[in-house]
Design a protein around this motif. Structure first.
Motif, PDB file in Angstrom:
ATOM      1  N   ASN B   9       0.804  -1.220   0.000  1.00  0.00           N
ATOM      2  CA  ASN B   9       0.000   0.000   0.000  1.00  0.00           C
ATOM      3  C   ASN B   9       0.840   1.275   0.000  1.00  0.00           C
ATOM      4  O   ASN B   9       0.563   2.229   0.710  1.00  0.00           O
ATOM      5  CB  ASN B   9      -0.924  -0.023   1.232  1.00  0.00           C
ATOM      6  CG  ASN B   9      -2.137   0.869   0.995  1.00  0.00           C
ATOM      7  OD1 ASN B   9      -2.474   1.154  -0.171  1.00  0.00           O
ATOM      8  ND2 ASN B   9      -2.762   1.318   2.057  1.00  0.00           N
ATOM      9  N   LEU B  10       1.898   1.244  -0.827  1.00  0.00           N
ATOM     10  CA  LEU B  10       2.884   2.320  -0.818  1.00  0.00           C
ATOM     11  C   LEU B  10       2.358   3.568  -1.504  1.00  0.00           C
ATOM     12  O   LEU B  10       1.741   3.492  -2.568  1.00  0.00           O
ATOM     13  CB  LEU B  10       4.150   1.831  -1.538  1.00  0.00           C
ATOM     14  CG  LEU B  10       5.413   2.646  -1.363  1.00  0.00           C
ATOM     15  CD1 LEU B  10       5.861   2.652   0.085  1.00  0.00           C
ATOM     16  CD2 LEU B  10       6.509   2.088  -2.267  1.00  0.00           C
ATOM     17  N   GLY B  11       2.584   4.719  -0.881  1.00  0.00           N
ATOM     18  CA  GLY B  11       2.190   5.986  -1.499  1.00  0.00           C
ATOM     19  C   GLY B  11       3.267   7.037  -1.315  1.00  0.00           C
ATOM     20  O   GLY B  11       4.022   7.006  -0.354  1.00  0.00           O
ATOM     21  N   THR B  22       0.562  13.929  -5.749  1.00  0.00           N
ATOM     22  CA  THR B  22       0.656  12.502  -5.447  1.00  0.00           C
ATOM     23  C   THR B  22       1.297  11.789  -6.624  1.00  0.00           C
ATOM     24  O   THR B  22       0.772  11.799  -7.733  1.00  0.00           O
ATOM     25  CB  THR B  22      -0.731  11.907  -5.167  1.00  0.00           C
ATOM     26  OG1 THR B  22      -1.323  12.653  -4.099  1.00  0.00           O
ATOM     27  CG2 THR B  22      -0.634  10.455  -4.757  1.00  0.00           C
ATOM     28  N   VAL B  23       2.439  11.216  -6.352  1.00  0.00           N
ATOM     29  CA  VAL B  23       3.202  10.570  -7.424  1.00  0.00           C
ATOM     30  C   VAL B  23       2.928   9.070  -7.466  1.00  0.00           C
ATOM     31  O   VAL B  23       2.858   8.455  -8.521  1.00  0.00           O
ATOM     32  CB  VAL B  23       4.703  10.835  -7.238  1.00  0.00           C
ATOM     33  CG1 VAL B  23       5.516  10.179  -8.326  1.00  0.00           C
ATOM     34  CG2 VAL B  23       4.970  12.333  -7.219  1.00  0.00           C
ATOM     35  N   LEU B  24       2.753   8.486  -6.287  1.00  0.00           N
ATOM     36  CA  LEU B  24       2.449   7.052  -6.197  1.00  0.00           C
ATOM     37  C   LEU B  24       1.320   6.868  -5.190  1.00  0.00           C
ATOM     38  O   LEU B  24       1.260   7.590  -4.199  1.00  0.00           O
ATOM     39  CB  LEU B  24       3.665   6.271  -5.691  1.00  0.00           C
ATOM     40  CG  LEU B  24       4.878   6.092  -6.605  1.00  0.00           C
ATOM     41  CD1 LEU B  24       5.972   5.367  -5.836  1.00  0.00           C
ATOM     42  CD2 LEU B  24       4.507   5.333  -7.865  1.00  0.00           C
ATOM     43  N   SER B  25       0.431   5.923  -5.462  1.00  0.00           N
ATOM     44  CA  SER B  25      -0.555   5.613  -4.420  1.00  0.00           C
ATOM     45  C   SER B  25      -1.004   4.163  -4.521  1.00  0.00           C
ATOM     46  O   SER B  25      -1.109   3.604  -5.618  1.00  0.00           O
ATOM     47  CB  SER B  25      -1.752   6.555  -4.520  1.00  0.00           C
ATOM     48  OG  SER B  25      -2.401   6.357  -5.751  1.00  0.00           O
ATOM     49  N   GLY B  26      -1.179   3.573  -3.347  1.00  0.00           N
ATOM     50  CA  GLY B  26      -1.703   2.212  -3.239  1.00  0.00           C
ATOM     51  C   GLY B  26      -0.928   1.148  -3.986  1.00  0.00           C
ATOM     52  O   GLY B  26      -1.503   0.233  -4.560  1.00  0.00           O
ATOM     53  N   ILE B  27       0.374   1.246  -3.964  1.00  0.00           N
ATOM     54  CA  ILE B  27       1.193   0.249  -4.662  1.00  0.00           C
ATOM     55  C   ILE B  27       1.476  -0.919  -3.726  1.00  0.00           C
ATOM     56  O   ILE B  27       2.001  -0.733  -2.631  1.00  0.00           O
ATOM     57  CB  ILE B  27       2.533   0.840  -5.111  1.00  0.00           C
ATOM     58  CG1 ILE B  27       2.339   2.132  -5.913  1.00  0.00           C
ATOM     59  CG2 ILE B  27       3.375  -0.191  -5.852  1.00  0.00           C
ATOM     60  CD1 ILE B  27       2.055   1.930  -7.361  1.00  0.00           C
ATOM     61  N   SER B  64       4.386   0.617   3.394  1.00  0.00           N
ATOM     62  CA  SER B  64       5.673   0.177   3.908  1.00  0.00           C
ATOM     63  C   SER B  64       6.439  -0.630   2.873  1.00  0.00           C
ATOM     64  O   SER B  64       5.857  -1.170   1.929  1.00  0.00           O
ATOM     65  CB  SER B  64       5.465  -0.693   5.157  1.00  0.00           C
ATOM     66  OG  SER B  64       4.769  -1.866   4.791  1.00  0.00           O
ATOM     67  N   VAL B  65       7.742  -0.664   3.058  1.00  0.00           N
ATOM     68  CA  VAL B  65       8.621  -1.467   2.209  1.00  0.00           C
ATOM     69  C   VAL B  65       9.434  -2.375   3.112  1.00  0.00           C
ATOM     70  O   VAL B  65      10.048  -1.923   4.074  1.00  0.00           O
ATOM     71  CB  VAL B  65       9.572  -0.588   1.386  1.00  0.00           C
ATOM     72  CG1 VAL B  65      10.527  -1.468   0.587  1.00  0.00           C
ATOM     73  CG2 VAL B  65       8.813   0.353   0.475  1.00  0.00           C
ATOM     74  N   GLU B  66       9.414  -3.676   2.823  1.00  0.00           N
ATOM     75  CA  GLU B  66      10.205  -4.620   3.603  1.00  0.00           C
ATOM     76  C   GLU B  66      11.233  -5.241   2.676  1.00  0.00           C
ATOM     77  O   GLU B  66      10.876  -5.856   1.676  1.00  0.00           O
ATOM     78  CB  GLU B  66       9.292  -5.707   4.160  1.00  0.00           C
ATOM     79  CG  GLU B  66       9.478  -5.943   5.639  1.00  0.00           C
ATOM     80  CD  GLU B  66       8.520  -7.009   6.131  1.00  0.00           C
ATOM     81  OE1 GLU B  66       8.936  -8.169   6.207  1.00  0.00           O
ATOM     82  OE2 GLU B  66       7.331  -6.661   6.386  1.00  0.00           O
TER      83      GLU B  66
END
Ligand SMILES: Nc1ncnc2c1ncn2[C@@H]1O[C@H](COP(=O)(O)OP(=O)(O)O)[C@@H](O)[C@H]1O
Ligand SMILES: [Mg+2]
Lengths: 834, 230
Positions: B9-11, B22-27, B64-66
């Motif tokens: 859910n990266l934004g 907003t460049v990125l949303s809900g990735i 988040s990014v793991e």
């Protein structure tokens, strides 16, 4: 157009130009200083001399000339001055002074400044003395106290604050005390052989000028070996002695300007490289090559003008400080005022030099073609073969030549100066490259990656490493050399303060007193280190040639001043421990009056007189002519306190001539010195005593004051170097950011990047400081060997301190400016366009 | 199979002058270890932003990014640098070599930052694998674009990273050189078994991966198997 284009870069351009501000400031400061000085000298020359004409005799005046001396002028005064001891009755202390026994109304212009003011006149009315203010302070004396000079007591009628035309420094060893001339005979101080000089002060009537009178009597004065001075000659002489000094400061300032200009050239070179793209685009849009050139020329000219004016303003401020530092050396009141001439000259000079340097990289703009929009190769466009560049080099050299010629009034000197500047810069550049090469080759980089990366950063494209090492290095070299030479001089002098060296000289001892005084010395528990007879004489003839301008023929090699000064000579048949025969041999004592008298001469003096062994010299020993032949040349080491002589006679010649003795001893403490001086003065009131430790502290003081001024000016070149450093750090900021962002992306921690940056500046600072120090040591060694004839010993601690401070300052400047670099987020790396 | 990269859910929003962008949303997506992935999309669609977030070069606005089971958002700048150094390799469109260092030294930098010793042989070996044995002591300025990119390949693999991010690796190269560099990239990757994430708008290049994610306007619009998918 130029203004619009500069909009974004104005602050950066201003930064480049700031490197020349200090150079211009230094020049404007010294220009103003010397113009003000000239004016002060002109305004004050009359009160400095105090009379229209002064004639000085350094010894007895021949009876033939006396009637002339007594007839010149409308009013005249006479002053006899000599070294003697003073005794303060209340504090029971003694001290070497210069007695000035005055008769008449001198000074005619200006005044003896005294406290109370009336004392300047009243002391002439009775047994009164005017005592120099430093003495009054030193011995806690008050007006009304008694002092003894020779065998006579005097009451202090006033404190002498200032006498006409004497500067402070020369009086520190023997401060002046005025007494009325008529008591001199009674004081018992004037004995045969005493070194008394007599000043005749004249005031002319308003119709005749001193110059007219002088023209009439000059030949007779010269023939009698008398010196003379008028207000005009004093103006010239004072001007000349300060000319040398301000010339020296000007040249140092000029070098700071050159350094700054090199910094400017280097910065503009980089600036233009970055501008190739925009310029090529302009060219595509139809801007002609020369138009592009003019756009940048106007930008740089405008900002150069701003820089020059800022420099001139700073210089005018600094100028206020110079007289404060120098006031002890100036025999007159120095005034400070804005000199438009100096400002104008400084700005013009700064603009010319910096523009010529700036043009060097700038002319390449003409070579940027529209094709450069496609291909950024600059190397192909920057050509040494550009004839305009050669023209610029020639212009630059000739303006350096013109400037130094103007300053030094001599083409040869100007050529030497220009040559030395080129040589020094070449040497520095070579040294900088060698140091970098050596570091690269021998530094144990394999130990650590951070070290290696820090050092490698010095080689980044468009780096200014060599320019920085040159600018900072030259400043360090200056300061280092000054320091080492000063240190050498002081340590050479202070040899006397240690070990078993002599440190007290007693002179003006009569032949009849010498045994008694030697006995007193030994009874006081002090050694008699030397006891030497001295006879004063004058050179009458050298190889048959006499003094006098009229007789000077063309090609005549004997300098006239050889005949002017009084020589103090001793006689003995052996060498002292500090002497060595280098030519001829020492001849034994003269047995019969018919024998040739072979004298021995100090080699340096012989060189100045242009004589060698076998040459004939006739001496005038107080009226008696004495023919001699130079039998040997001696090398004398002047590095010890002692009696060294230019000329020594063999025994058997001078024993019956009027003479006095010098006795040398060593005291261990100030108390011992004071006690001994008192007991000597009590029994031998005419004997004078110099405590060398006092002289040393005075010299130390003088040297450190002069050193301060020179260091102050040399500081300009160091600071200029640092300004160039700041500019260069800011110019390369973008590159640095990229580098550190990349390292960060690859996983370097903040600490690692900080270390790399710090190491880069550490290497830069070390290389600059080491290069400068090496040059300084080389230069001081050469100076020591060829000018001072003395070994150079460099003390390690100041070298380390100088080195560390330069490194520290460099690192501080570098790291302060790279804070921003360190705080960049690594993301930038992905956004960077090519 | 092990998940090496987990994006949830990266934004990302930029606060511009007064308004937000907003460049990125809900990735959201995850990448298995050892696989290859291409992110494609038109210019300005947010590919580089996404890559930067995945590699811990930037902080996300939401989600988040793991990476290798480490939650990047919770780490400090220095800790993330450490993670990159240990597990991540990079290849950039504009090569990004340190131009004050030789090819060999450039390859050694990531290992040096780790403080490893005796790394010369490994760096020389890698430069050999990309065919630059004869140019190891040359500076970047003395190398062509293709050669510089090959040096950066060697550098990327020098630390044996778990995952390799490449942003338009052939964007600055001509077709022929691109071909060669791409070949080397996939070769080295296969031999090392590294996870590979490529951002590109080069279809041909994308087709050589296991999986292609399409991005447009900051959202995922497609997630399809690539030409290499078995
Ligand atoms: N620092 C920033 N501030 C504001 N907007 C940004 C910033 N960086 C990138 N952008 C915007 O984010 C969008 C996506 O950029 P990017 O990820 O580079 O796209 P791509 O790599 O797909 O071409 C672009 O519209 C760009 O203008
Ligand atoms: Mg992109």
């Amino acid at each position: 157009m130029a203004w619009r284009d500069s909009r974004r870069n104005r602050s950066r351009l201003a930064l480049f130009i700031s490197s020349i501000i200090l150079g211009i400031a230094a020049l404007v400061a010294t220009f103003s200083f010397s113009y003000n000085l000239q004016r002060d000298v002109n305004d004050q020359a009359k009160t400095m001399v105090g009379a229209d004409l002064v004639v000085e005799a350094s010894g007895a005046v021949s009876p033939q000339i006396q009637p002339l001396l007594d007839s010149v002028g409308r009013d005249r005064s006479k002053e006899r001055s000599f070294a003697s001891m003073i005794y303060f009755v209340r504090s029971k202390s003694t001290r070497l002074i210069q007695v000035r026994a005055l008769e008449g109304n001198y000074p005619y212009y200006g005044s003896l400044e005294t406290t109370p003011a009336a004392a300047a006149r009243t002391f002439r009315t009775g047994r009164y003395a005017l005592v120099d203010k430093t003495l009054m302070l030193q011995y806690g004396a008050k007006v009304g106290d008694s002092v003894r000079i020779g065998t006579l007591g005097f009451a202090i009628s006033g404190t002498l604050n200032k006498a006409p035309g004497r500067n402070e420094i020369s009086l520190t060893v023997a401060p002046p005390v005025y007494i009325p001339l008529r008591y001199l005979a009674e004081s018992g101080l004037l004995q045969k052989g005493s070194r008394v000089s007599t000043q005749y002060y004249y005031k002319m009537d308003s119709l005749t000028s001193a110059e007219q009178v002088l023209t009439a009597i000059e030949p007779r004065l010269q023939k009698a070996g008398l010196e003379y001075e008028t207000v005009e000659t004093r103006k010239k002489r004072t001007g000349r002695s300060f000319d040398d000094f301000s010339q020296f400061l000007t040249l140092i300032g000029f070098i700071a300007l050159l350094l700054g200009s090199i910094g400017v050239a280097s910065a503009i070179h980089i600036y233009i490289r970055e501008k190739i793209g925009p310029i090529a685009i302009l060219r595509c849009l139809g801007v002609k090559a020369w138009q592009a050139f003019v756009i940048y020329l106007i930008q740089i000219l405008g900002i150069g003008l701003v820089g020059s004016v800022a420099g001139a303003a700073l210089g005018t401020l600094i100028q206020q400080l110079l007289p404060l530092v120098l006031k002890d050396f100036l025999p007159f009141q120095a005034t400070v005022s804005l000199s438009w001439k100096a400002v104008f000259q400084g700005v013009l000079l700064g603009l010319t030099i910096s523009m010529l340097f700036a043009l060097l990289p700038l002319v390449s703009v003409r070579k940027i073609s529209p094709l450069n929009t496609l291909r950024l190769s600059y190397e192909a466009t920057s050509m040494l073969g550009d004839p305009l560049k050669w023209l610029l080099y020639i212009l630059l050299l000739s303006s350096i030549l013109a400037f130094s010629g103007w300053q030094m009034h001599s083409l040869t000197k100007a050529l030497v100066f220009t040559g030395s500047v080129l040589l020094a810069l070449g040497l520095l550049a070579a040294a900088a490259r060698t140091m970098m090469w050596l570091t690269r080759k021998f530094f144990p980089f394999s130990w650590n990656y951070l070290l290696r990366q820090g050092f490698a950063n010095l080689y980044r494209p468009n780096n200014q490493t060599v320019v920085l090492i040159i600018t900072i290095g030259l400043g360090v070299a200056f300061i280092g050399t000054l320091y080492f030479v000063q240190d050498m001089l002081i340590s050479r002098l202070s040899v006397t303060a240690s070990g078993n060296q002599a440190n007290m000289i007693l002179f003006d001892i009569q032949s009849s007193q010498v045994d008694g005084l030697a006995g007193l010395t030994q009874k006081s528990g002090l050694p008699v280190l030397q006891k030497v007879p001295i006879v004063t004489m004058r050179i009458e003839e050298i190889n048959g040639k006499k003094a006098g301008y009229g007789q000077r023929e063309k090609g005549d090699s004997v300098p006239n001043r050889a005949f002017e000064s009084e020589l103090r000579v001793t006689y003995r048949d052996s060498l002292s421990a500090t002497e060595k025969i280098i030519s001829g041999r020492l001849h034994g004592p003269v047995r019969s009056p018919a024998d040739t008298v072979f004298i021995s001469m100090e080699e340096g003096y012989a060189r100045r007189l242009h004589v060698k062994t076998g040459d004939r010299i006739v001496f005038n020993v107080q009226g008696l002519l004495l023919p001699t032949v130079i039998g040997s040349l001696r090398q004398v080491s002047w590095r010890q306190v002692g009696t060294n002589f230019r000329v020594t006679f063999p025994g058997g010649v001078l024993e019956s001539a009027p003479q006095f003795y010098v006795l040398i001893t060593r005291v261990e403490s100030s108390e011992e010195s004071a006690r001994f001086q008192q007991s000597v003065i009590a029994r031998f009131p005419n004997v004078s005593i110099i405590d060398m430790r006092l002289v040393l502290s005075v010299l130390d003081d003088i040297l450190s004051k002069i050193g301060f001024v020179i260091r102050f000016m040399a500081g300009f070149s160091i600071v200029t170097g640092l300004v160039v450093l700041i500019a260069s750090v800011l110019i390369s900021k973008y590159q640095r950011m990229q580098e550190s962002v990349l390292l960060r992306t690859l996983g370097a921690s903040r600490r690692q990047i900080l270390a790399i940056n710090a190491l880069e500046y550490f290497f830069l600072g070390s290389l600059a400081a080491a290069t400068g120090l090496l040059l300084a040591i080389g230069a001081s060694w050469a100076l020591a060997k060829y000018s001072f004839d003395s070994p150079l010993s460099v003390s390690v601690i100041p070298v380390i301190i100088l080195f560390l401070s330069i490194v520290l300052v460099t690192m501080t400047i570098g790291l302060l400016n790279s804070r921003e670099v360190l705080s960049q987020t690594p993301l930038e790396i992905l956004r960077k366009e090519v | 199979m092990d998940t090496i990269l987990q994006v949830s859910n990266l934004g990302k929003t930029y606060l511009g002058a007064g308004r937000t962008l907003t460049v990125l949303s809900g990735i959201s997506f995850s990448v298995e270890a050892g696989t290859t992935l291409a992110v494609v999309g038109p210019s300005g669609s947010g590919k580089t932003t996404l890559l930067g977030l995945c590699a811990g070069l930037d902080r996300s606005s939401s989600g988040s990014v793991e990476l290798n089971h480490i939650l990047l958002d919770a780490l400090s700048e220095d800790e993330r640098a450490r993670v990159r150094n240990l597990y991540v390799g990079f290849i950039f469109q504009n090569f990004q070599l340190l131009n004050t260092l030789t090819a060999l030294e450039n390859v050694m930098v990531p290992l040096e930052l780790r403080g490893e010793k005796n790394i010369r042989a490994r760096a020389l070996d890698l430069l050999g694998q990309v065919g630059l044995s004869a140019r190891v002591h040359h500076y970047p300025a003395q190398l062509s674009g293709g050669e510089q990119q090959r040096v950066s390949l060697a550098r990327a693999f020098s630390t044996s990273p778990k995952i390799l991010f490449a942003d338009e690796p052939t964007g600055n190269l001509d077709a022929e050189t691109s071909e060669m560099v791409t070949g080397l990239l996939f070769d080295l990757n296969r031999r090392a078994g590294t996870t590979l994430v490529i951002v590109t708008h080069n279809r041909e290049l994308a087709e050589r991966t296991d999986r292609i994610i399409g991005l447009k306007g900051g959202v995922i619009i497609s997630d399809t198997p690539g030409g290499a998918a078995s």
